[in-house]
Design a protein around this motif. Structure first.
Motif, short mmCIF file in Angstrom:
data_model
loop_
_atom_site.label_atom_id
_atom_site.label_comp_id
_atom_site.label_asym_id
_atom_site.label_seq_id
_atom_site.Cartn_x
_atom_site.Cartn_y
_atom_site.Cartn_z
N LYS A 104 6.60 -6.44 55.46
CA LYS A 104 6.14 -7.54 56.50
C LYS A 104 4.61 -7.20 56.16
CE LYS A 104 10.10 -8.45 57.94
NZ LYS A 104 10.38 -10.14 57.69
N PHE A 105 3.50 -7.58 55.73
CA PHE A 105 2.64 -7.85 55.87
C PHE A 105 2.10 -9.31 55.43
CE2 PHE A 105 3.80 -6.65 51.59
CZ PHE A 105 3.17 -6.98 50.59
N ASP A 106 0.47 -9.63 55.91
CA ASP A 106 -0.11 -10.75 55.30
C ASP A 106 -0.79 -11.08 54.43
OD1 ASP A 106 0.51 -11.55 58.15
OD2 ASP A 106 -0.70 -10.33 59.28
N TYR A 107 -1.23 -10.10 53.37
CA TYR A 107 -2.17 -10.29 52.47
C TYR A 107 -2.16 -9.07 51.83
CZ TYR A 107 -6.15 -9.24 54.94
OH TYR A 107 -7.11 -7.95 55.41
N PHE A 108 -2.97 -8.55 50.25
CA PHE A 108 -3.36 -7.50 50.04
C PHE A 108 -4.71 -7.32 49.66
CE2 PHE A 108 0.88 -8.20 47.28
CZ PHE A 108 1.49 -7.17 47.51
N VAL A 109 -5.70 -6.22 49.78
CA VAL A 109 -6.70 -5.45 49.70
C VAL A 109 -6.45 -5.08 47.99
CG1 VAL A 109 -8.47 -4.52 49.79
CG2 VAL A 109 -7.75 -5.12 51.72
N MET A 110 -6.91 -5.13 46.77
CA MET A 110 -7.22 -4.54 46.01
C MET A 110 -8.44 -3.54 45.54
SD MET A 110 -7.04 -5.79 42.09
CE MET A 110 -8.51 -6.91 41.83
N ALA A 111 -8.43 -2.62 45.84
CA ALA A 111 -9.92 -2.53 45.70
C ALA A 111 -9.63 -1.41 44.21
CB ALA A 111 -9.36 -1.08 46.77
N LEU A 112 -11.24 -1.46 43.84
CA LEU A 112 -11.29 -1.04 42.35
C LEU A 112 -13.20 0.03 42.93
CD1 LEU A 112 -12.02 -4.24 41.11
CD2 LEU A 112 -10.82 -2.99 40.47
N SER A 113 -12.61 1.16 42.58
CA SER A 113 -13.70 2.60 42.33
C SER A 113 -14.64 2.54 41.48
CB SER A 113 -12.87 3.27 42.66
OG SER A 113 -13.43 4.55 42.43
N GLY B 23 -1.79 9.45 36.68
CA GLY B 23 -0.70 9.64 37.45
C GLY B 23 -0.55 10.41 38.09
N GLY B 24 -1.56 11.35 38.70
CA GLY B 24 -1.39 11.37 40.64
C GLY B 24 -2.12 10.71 40.95
N LEU B 25 -2.92 9.44 41.09
CA LEU B 25 -3.74 8.70 42.19
C LEU B 25 -2.23 7.66 42.48
CD1 LEU B 25 -5.63 7.25 43.51
CD2 LEU B 25 -6.65 6.19 41.36
N ALA B 26 -1.65 7.15 40.73
CA ALA B 26 -0.86 6.15 41.15
C ALA B 26 0.60 7.00 41.51
CB ALA B 26 0.37 6.22 39.39
N TRP B 27 0.93 8.36 41.81
CA TRP B 27 1.82 8.30 42.76
C TRP B 27 1.86 8.96 44.29
CZ3 TRP B 27 6.72 10.02 43.88
CH2 TRP B 27 7.03 10.64 44.96
N HIS B 28 -0.14 8.41 44.26
CA HIS B 28 -0.66 8.64 45.54
C HIS B 28 0.07 6.80 46.33
CE1 HIS B 28 -2.25 9.53 48.97
NE2 HIS B 28 -3.91 8.74 49.27
N GLN B 29 -0.80 5.95 45.51
CA GLN B 29 -0.25 4.86 45.79
C GLN B 29 0.86 4.07 46.65
OE1 GLN B 29 -3.21 3.12 46.86
NE2 GLN B 29 -4.18 4.98 46.53
N LEU C 252 -3.53 -1.25 45.78
CA LEU C 252 -3.26 -2.47 46.48
C LEU C 252 -2.97 -2.23 47.19
CD1 LEU C 252 -3.07 -5.45 45.16
CD2 LEU C 252 -0.52 -5.14 44.37
N TRP C 253 -3.25 -2.46 48.06
CA TRP C 253 -2.55 -2.01 49.14
C TRP C 253 -2.65 -3.84 50.52
CZ3 TRP C 253 -8.53 -0.39 50.50
CH2 TRP C 253 -8.13 1.88 49.32
N SER D 263 0.24 -4.37 40.74
CA SER D 263 -1.00 -3.76 40.46
C SER D 263 -1.51 -4.06 39.40
CB SER D 263 -0.86 -2.41 40.13
OG SER D 263 0.23 -1.96 42.30
N ARG D 264 -0.99 -3.77 37.93
CA ARG D 264 -1.58 -4.15 36.60
C ARG D 264 -2.17 -5.66 36.99
NH1 ARG D 264 -1.84 -1.11 32.06
NH2 ARG D 264 -0.62 0.64 33.30
N GLU D 265 -1.48 -6.94 37.32
CA GLU D 265 -1.45 -8.24 37.50
C GLU D 265 -2.35 -8.35 38.24
OE1 GLU D 265 0.52 -12.59 38.59
OE2 GLU D 265 2.08 -10.48 38.22
#
Length: 209
Positions: free
Chosen positions: A25-34, A97-103, A63-64, A122-124
């Motif tokens: 249940k959400f409205d849209y995504f924020v994709m954050a690029l660091s 991989g640690g960041l992927a797990w946290h996300q 991808l939030w 997320s990759r897409e």
């Protein structure tokens, strides 16, 4: 007496709410690029992160799922946690991989998707936005207005408008570019709480290592 009872009830502590919101249940995504070199300068080097041994540029922070106001996190889910192999496979675009797990643990569980579906999406999303090559061509550290970074992304992605992308700074460094996307990964306007443009005129930008 009735008033006293009501007053007493109002003074009682409220029952604790369950952690997390309803998944899916959400409205849209924020994709954050660091920008990886900046993250490494700020904290990655001190952590001896393997991400900083690679020539990463813009990496996918996450991808939030977002609401129009606010965002869910740590949602209860019936989906299985990702395997170590699944998280490791995301290191090419996420740094580790640690960041992927946290996300997944914080944000992916709120999408209503399985871990593999979340990582595929997320990759897409990462591939749907062109990352300007000019930043990879820098030979030395430079200072620049944060607006230059936003303009470069909009020039490389004609479908992006100013209210669909924002640049954040941290400790005088360019930190992230955040792009707002629909559930179908089409650019959409960001919510008011997601637009936090950095206004620095002399933000630090480190070159690829």
């Amino acid at each position: 007496m009735r008033r006293l009872c009501l007053a007493a009830l109002l003074c009682l502590p409220l029952p604790a709410l369950a952690d997390g919101e309803k998944a899916g249940k959400f409205d849209y995504f924020v994709m954050a690029l660091s920008w990886s070199p900046n993250w490494c300068a700020l904290e990655g080097d001190a952590r001896n992160s393997p991400q900083c041994d690679e020539d990463h540029g813009w990496v996918l922070h996450g991808l939030w799922p977002q609401y129009h106001r606010g965002w869910p996190s740590y949602c209860p889910t019936v989906e299985r946690a990702p395997s170590r192999a699944q998280t490791s496979e995301m290191a090419d675009i996420m740094g580790t991989g640690g960041l992927a797990w946290h996300q997944w643990k914080k944000h992916g569980v709120c999408t209503g998707l399985s871990a593999s579906q979340y990582y595929d999406l997320s990759r897409e999303a990462y591939g749907s936005v062109t990352r300007p090559e000019i930043f990879r061509k820098l030979d030395d550290a430079v200072t620049l207005p944060a607006s230059v970074v936003e303009d470069a992304f909009m020039e490389a992605n004609p479908s992006l408008e100013a209210d669909m992308v924002t640049v954040t700074c941290r400790d005088r460094y360019i930190q992230e570019v955040r792009v707002c996307l629909s559930k179908d990964l089409e650019p959409v306007p960001c919510g008011r709480d997601a637009i936090k443009d950095c206004t620095m005129k002399d933000a630090m930008f480190m070159p690829i290592r």
